[in-house]
Design a protein around this motif. Structure first.
Motif, PDB file in Angstrom:
ATOM      1  N   UNK A  81      70.202  14.905  -5.173  1.00  0.00           N
ATOM      2  CA  UNK A  81      70.056  16.748  -5.966  1.00  0.00           C
ATOM      3  C   UNK A  81      71.714  16.895  -6.636  1.00  0.00           C
ATOM      4  N   UNK A  82      71.295  17.665  -7.798  1.00  0.00           N
ATOM      5  CA  UNK A  82      72.261  17.862  -8.985  1.00  0.00           C
ATOM      6  C   UNK A  82      71.969  18.759  -8.977  1.00  0.00           C
ATOM      7  N   UNK A  83      73.403  19.492  -9.507  1.00  0.00           N
ATOM      8  CA  UNK A  83      72.103  21.757 -10.192  1.00  0.00           C
ATOM      9  C   UNK A  83      73.669  21.272 -10.930  1.00  0.00           C
ATOM     10  N   UNK A  84      74.148  21.972 -12.773  1.00  0.00           N
ATOM     11  CA  UNK A  84      74.817  22.539 -13.390  1.00  0.00           C
ATOM     12  C   UNK A  84      73.900  24.189 -13.807  1.00  0.00           C
ATOM     13  N   UNK A  85      74.596  25.164 -13.361  1.00  0.00           N
ATOM     14  CA  UNK A  85      74.651  26.324 -13.408  1.00  0.00           C
ATOM     15  C   UNK A  85      75.158  27.151 -14.421  1.00  0.00           C
ATOM     16  N   UNK A  86      74.546  27.700 -15.511  1.00  0.00           N
ATOM     17  CA  UNK A  86      75.709  28.296 -16.768  1.00  0.00           C
ATOM     18  C   UNK A  86      75.337  29.937 -16.276  1.00  0.00           C
ATOM     19  N   UNK A  87      76.943  30.323 -15.591  1.00  0.00           N
ATOM     20  CA  UNK A  87      77.048  32.237 -16.037  1.00  0.00           C
ATOM     21  C   UNK A  87      77.596  32.278 -17.684  1.00  0.00           C
ATOM     22  N   UNK A  88      76.207  33.698 -17.704  1.00  0.00           N
ATOM     23  CA  UNK A  88      76.997  34.398 -18.793  1.00  0.00           C
ATOM     24  C   UNK A  88      78.543  35.521 -18.972  1.00  0.00           C
ATOM     25  N   UNK A  89      78.732  35.407 -19.732  1.00  0.00           N
ATOM     26  CA  UNK A  89      80.086  36.259 -19.322  1.00  0.00           C
ATOM     27  C   UNK A  89      80.000  37.921 -19.175  1.00  0.00           C
ATOM     28  N   UNK A  90      80.995  38.314 -18.857  1.00  0.00           N
ATOM     29  CA  UNK A  90      80.420  39.713 -17.846  1.00  0.00           C
ATOM     30  C   UNK A  90      81.749  40.293 -18.559  1.00  0.00           C
ATOM     31  N   UNK A  91      82.036  41.684 -18.178  1.00  0.00           N
ATOM     32  CA  UNK A  91      82.549  42.319 -19.180  1.00  0.00           C
ATOM     33  C   UNK A  91      82.552  44.031 -18.108  1.00  0.00           C
ATOM     34  N   UNK A  92      84.021  44.044 -18.170  1.00  0.00           N
ATOM     35  CA  UNK A  92      84.511  44.973 -17.022  1.00  0.00           C
ATOM     36  C   UNK A  92      85.376  45.946 -17.702  1.00  0.00           C
ATOM     37  N   UNK A  93      85.540  47.229 -17.182  1.00  0.00           N
ATOM     38  CA  UNK A  93      86.663  48.699 -17.309  1.00  0.00           C
ATOM     39  C   UNK A  93      87.091  48.684 -15.750  1.00  0.00           C
ATOM     40  N   UNK A  94      88.540  47.712 -16.308  1.00  0.00           N
ATOM     41  CA  UNK A  94      89.657  48.580 -14.667  1.00  0.00           C
ATOM     42  C   UNK A  94      90.123  49.565 -15.018  1.00  0.00           C
ATOM     43  N   UNK A  95      91.299  49.509 -13.870  1.00  0.00           N
ATOM     44  CA  UNK A  95      91.708  50.637 -14.228  1.00  0.00           C
ATOM     45  C   UNK A  95      92.084  51.769 -14.791  1.00  0.00           C
ATOM     46  N   UNK A  96      92.650  50.505 -15.925  1.00  0.00           N
ATOM     47  CA  UNK A  96      93.343  51.049 -17.110  1.00  0.00           C
ATOM     48  C   UNK A  96      92.363  52.381 -17.817  1.00  0.00           C
ATOM     49  N   UNK A  97      90.818  52.497 -17.963  1.00  0.00           N
ATOM     50  CA  UNK A  97      89.829  52.598 -18.399  1.00  0.00           C
ATOM     51  C   UNK A  97      89.905  52.708 -19.898  1.00  0.00           C
ATOM     52  N   UNK A 125      71.684  33.498 -17.239  1.00  0.00           N
ATOM     53  CA  UNK A 125      71.930  32.364 -15.763  1.00  0.00           C
ATOM     54  C   UNK A 125      71.316  31.512 -16.321  1.00  0.00           C
ATOM     55  N   UNK A 126      71.008  30.395 -16.555  1.00  0.00           N
ATOM     56  CA  UNK A 126      70.441  28.767 -16.677  1.00  0.00           C
ATOM     57  C   UNK A 126      70.876  27.594 -15.385  1.00  0.00           C
ATOM     58  N   UNK A 127      70.233  27.249 -14.885  1.00  0.00           N
ATOM     59  CA  UNK A 127      70.042  26.438 -13.931  1.00  0.00           C
ATOM     60  C   UNK A 127      69.645  24.888 -14.604  1.00  0.00           C
ATOM     61  N   UNK A 128      69.916  24.102 -14.313  1.00  0.00           N
ATOM     62  CA  UNK A 128      69.605  22.969 -14.881  1.00  0.00           C
ATOM     63  C   UNK A 128      69.018  21.881 -13.640  1.00  0.00           C
ATOM     64  N   UNK A 129      68.384  21.443 -12.851  1.00  0.00           N
ATOM     65  CA  UNK A 129      68.530  20.753 -12.017  1.00  0.00           C
ATOM     66  C   UNK A 129      67.489  19.446 -11.904  1.00  0.00           C
ATOM     67  N   UNK A 130      67.993  18.907 -11.254  1.00  0.00           N
ATOM     68  CA  UNK A 130      67.798  17.069 -10.585  1.00  0.00           C
ATOM     69  C   UNK A 130      67.377  16.463  -9.535  1.00  0.00           C
ATOM     70  N   UNK A 131      66.079  16.320  -9.079  1.00  0.00           N
ATOM     71  CA  UNK A 131      66.065  15.751  -7.634  1.00  0.00           C
ATOM     72  C   UNK A 131      65.357  14.099  -7.672  1.00  0.00           C
TER      73      UNK A 131
END
Length: 881
Positions: free
Chosen positions: A787-803, A772-778
């Motif tokens: 004030x401005x902020x850009x946030x990058x969230x990484x990808x996520x993998x989950x297993x659904x109910x198909x298992x 997770x990366x934040x770049x903020x300007x104040x």
């Protein structure tokens, strides 16, 4: 000759005068005129130093030509002043300081914000609240501190009402929370569902109003040897306000305005229409009364209300809609806090602080279709959506006496707190009562209480930068946990006149569908679930910080504890810092840690009554100490253990750039998890379950070993730009967790996929996102703030109910943009408008029939609320002294 002697004498006198020591005294205040305790005052380029007392006063001896005093303290910008014109100094409150430290992580009262060997984020809450428009601590930290992650859950029972949060990817209960340096009690809730913290307890940070907080210190390092259980990932220390003669207040109104985001299309179709919902309003007041001898009483009152959001599933693409009311729940929060200090004369003072929080919440469960055996059409012809309600009460008070004895600073403290969670269910029914069923129920709940007594002693044996700081202390803690039952109709399976389950339909020989008992959406706790458990523990610690020279610091700590339920544990920590020059320092630490199993993990009990082939069976989460757990070989819970290693550096590049980099390795053994469901078909314990009239069972057990590697990077740049001042901050966390082993019991060997299966493993790993990366300007200019902020969230993998591990639900990386414009109307009023996630970004769309939430998004990344816009009015009135 006489002229020569006269000249020599004059030079001698001038030189002696120039280098003679002189005493400089003064007072240090903040930018509001309040005296500040614990500010480091050092003579630049030397080891000479002191710190301000509780009145903000200092005295220091200086020498040399043109001596410079350096004033530094947590939450303030450093200031250099000519010694002979210093006297009274006013320090400016800093912006978000992601490299400083004061009390948390060190017990030296003279250690300045750049001198400690472990990383800490210092977050001035009042400034952050104005920039983000957020007033809940979990949300604030989620967007400010990259290694902190929290998400609003949905369709997850209790987790819809108390947000689980994690630090460095560890569990919600592996981060210790302090208020004013004193241990905070945990929530009574153990998370059973949702995408974060499954099987874990945690602390309800949102019970504490942001308006009562001066700053938050986030220690990003293992600290069990210093503070005890739970500090595997680190420590969050909340410092309450102590300001006086000043009335502060804010009023905030906001709402979600969503549906225009660029990633709300699937197969060329827009899955969410434009809508406005989730109205959010908050009002608070804070005032501090000045008492004699620099005492104070600071009071805060706060009210927060948030309406529900609705993100309906797009049935054109996803016709199987199991949850028609998907979205965030609603709640009303009533909060009051106080912070107090009273002089008892001399160096002795009495202090106290505490608060009360009442939260009333509502969140929809999964839909009951009209033709289902779970519905009674005479009551709900079109089916229904059960509404789970909560009444959460949180109370705490801490009090103590500080004084000095024979050169030692002493602190004697008592703290008590409790968290009570009471469930209700509305817009529901008990299907086994058919037409006679009520539509609302009291479902019972649980409560956790904690009392702590402590004595702590510290002593600094020399000046700042050279010498020895010693600390030792002891602590006694008592905890109680209870479950209370709901009303009978909320859990009971009612029978017909012949004592048999109520038949819903007969589909053929041997194929009969029966009506289930209990309130739909959330069956109440049964009398057999009632628990009253308690435990106690005693601890002692000692730590030392030794400045070998002005460039080398070595610190160490040791702590021993004894718990009445699992016995003794001992933990150790070593840390060091090497100052290479004035612009570069290296730091590192190694520690062992532990987390005691929470009482909810050890004693939680839940019973759902089911009908199978005309026979009534219980589906249970069995307490770890129950006869059932013992019969199937589940051992008593023991502590989780950890080892934590970190190394990093602090650098100043030129006059405007500061950089910190800290890498870490955390190994945790015997993590406590909730197992999968074992039923009567199991070849090892199925017969045991059947003999005890249990159809299926789950257990809490020590089962998982994990290893986490990561790095925190924080860079700041400050400069004058035009007529204003520009602050840039880059804050990033990179994380990699792996499950090293899953340990079953001997009786269940080979059943790792049931014990802690692939779906649960993915949920655990998702709590530690890759980055997770934040770049903020104040930018501040005249009366305006941008004030401005850009946030990058990484990808996520989950297993659904198909298992199906080969086809996980993949949430691609996402970026969000926050923007706020503030204006200082006058010395008394300020106004701000802005938005978070103004580009209306959502996670990747998934099949709602297979997700954990029953919606098109799981609770990951930035959540599923969409864009949020707000307006905020703040005021400050200072009373003339």
């Amino acid at each position: 000759m006489k002229k020569f002697l006269l000249l020599a004498s004059s030079l001698f006198i001038l030189t002696t005068t120039a280098f003679a020591q002189q005493t400089v005294s003064g007072r240090v205040t903040d930018d509001k005129g309040n005296p500040v305790e614990g500010i480091s005052v050092t003579l630049k380029g030397t080891n000479t130093g002191t710190s301000t007392d509780k009145n903000g006063d200092y005295t220091i001896k200086v020498s040399g030509t043109n001596p410079i005093l350096v004033f530094s303290g947590v939450g303030f910008n450093d200031k250099e002043v000519d010694a002979f014109s210093a006297a009274n100094v006013s320090l400016e409150t800093s912006s978000v300081m992601l490299t400083g430290i004061e009390m948390v992580g060190t017990r030296s009262l003279k250690r300045s914000s750049t001198e400690t060997p472990v990383p800490v984020d210092i977050i001035p809450i009042s400034k952050v609240v104005n920039q983000l428009g957020l007033v809940e601590i979990n949300s604030i930290l989620h967007f400010v501190a990259p290694s902190f992650n929290a998400n609003r859950q949905s369709g997850s029972d209790g987790a819809d009402h108390i947000d689980p949060a994690t630090l460095r990817g560890m569990g919600p209960d592996q981060t210790l929370v302090l208020i004013n340096g004193k241990r905070r009690h945990q929530s009574a809730l153990v998370n059973l569902y949702g995408s974060r913290g499954r099987g874990n307890t945690g602390t309800d940070l949102n019970a504490i109003p942001a308006a009562a907080i001066e700053r938050i210190e986030v220690l990003r390092d293992g600290a069990s040897a210093q503070y005890g259980s739970d500090a595997i990932a680190g420590v969050i220390n909340i410092i309450l306000k102590s300001s006086v003669n000043e009335l502060n207040g804010t009023a905030t109104v906001g709402t979600h305005m969503t549906g225009y985001g660029s990633n709300l299309e699937l197969d060329g179709q827009k899955v969410l229409e434009n809508q406005t919902d989730g109205l959010y309003y908050n009002a608070n007041l804070n005032y501090g009364f000045k008492l004699k001898d620099n005492g104070f009483l600071n009071l805060t009152a706060d009210y927060l209300n948030k309406d529900k959001t609705f993100r309906p599933n797009y049935e054109t693409i996803f016709p199987d809609n199991y949850r028609k009311q998907f979205g965030d729940g609603s709640y009303s929060n009533y909060r009051a806090f106080f912070n107090n200090r009273v002089s008892l004369g001399g160096s002795t003072e009495f202090y106290s602080f505490g608060g009360y929080n009442r939260r009333d919440g509502e969140a929809y469960a999964f839909t009951r279709d009209p033709g289902s055996e779970r519905n009674v059409t005479s009551i709900y012809p079109d089916g229904f959506d059960p509404l789970i309600t909560s009444e959460i009460t949180d109370k705490s008070i801490s009090f103590g006496i500080r004084s000095r004895f024979c050169g030692w600073n002493a602190d004697f403290n008592g703290t008590t707190g409790s968290n009570r969670f009471h469930y209700g269910v509305e817009n529901t029914l008990n299907a086994s009562l058919e037409d006679n069923s009520p539509t609302s129920f009291d479902a019972g709940g649980f409560q956790l209480a904690q009392q702590t007594l402590g004595a702590n002693f510290t002593r600094n044996l020399s000046t700042v930068g050279a010498g020895l700081n010693l600390a030792f202390g002891t602590e006694f803690r008592h905890e109680q946990y209870e479950i209370f039952a709901g009303e009978t109709a909320s859990w009971k399976q009612f029978l017909d006149g012949d004592g048999k389950p109520i038949v819903f339909s007969v589909n053929g020989p041997g194929d009969t569908t029966f009506r289930p008992g209990g309130s739909q959406g959330f069956p109440g706790f049964q009398p057999k679930d009632i628990v009253k458990a308690r435990r106690k523990n005693w601890a002692a610690y000692a730590d030392a910080e030794f400045d070998i020279s002005k460039s080398i610091l070595i610190a160490g700590a040791v702590r021993v504890e004894n718990y009445s339920d699992f016995g003794w544990t001992d933990n150790y920590k070593l840390a060091t810092k090497l100052k290479v020059n004035n612009n570069f320092s290296m730091r590192g630490s190694w520690s062992t840690g532990f987390r005691a199993p929470s009482l909810p993990q050890g004693y939680f009990s839940s019973t759902f009554t089911n009908v199978v082939a005309g026979q009534i069976f219980d589906q249970v989460i069995a307490p770890n100490t129950s006869a059932l757990a013992k019969a199937v070989g589940i051992p008593q819970l023991k502590e989780e253990t950890s080892s934590n290693f970190s190394v990093g550096f602090v650098a100043k590049i030129g006059k405007k750039i500061n950089l910190t980099v800290d890498a870490y390795n955390i190994k945790v053994k015997d993590r406590i998890v909730l197992t999968g469901l074992f039923d009567t078909n199991d070849d090892q314990i199925g017969a045991i379950l059947q003999s005890m009239n249990v159809g299926a069972a789950q257990f809490f057990t020590n089962a998982v070993d994990t290893k986490t590697n990561g790095v925190d990077i924080i860079a700041t740049y400050n400069t004058n730009l035009g007529q204003g001042k520009l602050n840039l901050t880059l804050a990033a966390n990179f994380n990699d967790m792996e499950v090293e082993a899953v340990h079953t019991t001997a009786q269940l060997a080979g059943k790792e996929e049931v014990y802690f299966g692939v779906r649960e493993r993915y949920f655990l790993l998702a709590s530690a996102p890759d980055h997770k990366v934040n770049l903020s300007l104040d930018y501040n200019v005249n009366r305006f703030n941008l004030f401005a902020r850009v946030t990058r969230f990484s990808g996520v993998s989950l297993i659904d109910f198909n298992f199906d591990e080969a086809n996980p639900d993949i949430y691609d990386p996402r970026h969000t943009l926050d923007l706020t414009l503030g204006f200082k109307v006058s010395d008394n009023f300020n106004f701000a408008i802005g938005g978070t996630n103004i580009l209306d970004t959502y996670p990747s769309i998934q099949d709602p029939g297979l997700t954990e939430t029953g919606g098109m998004w799981d609770a990951v990344q930035m959540g599923h609320g969409g864009a949020f816009f707000f307006g905020k009015l703040g005021f400050t009135f200072k009373r003339k002294k």
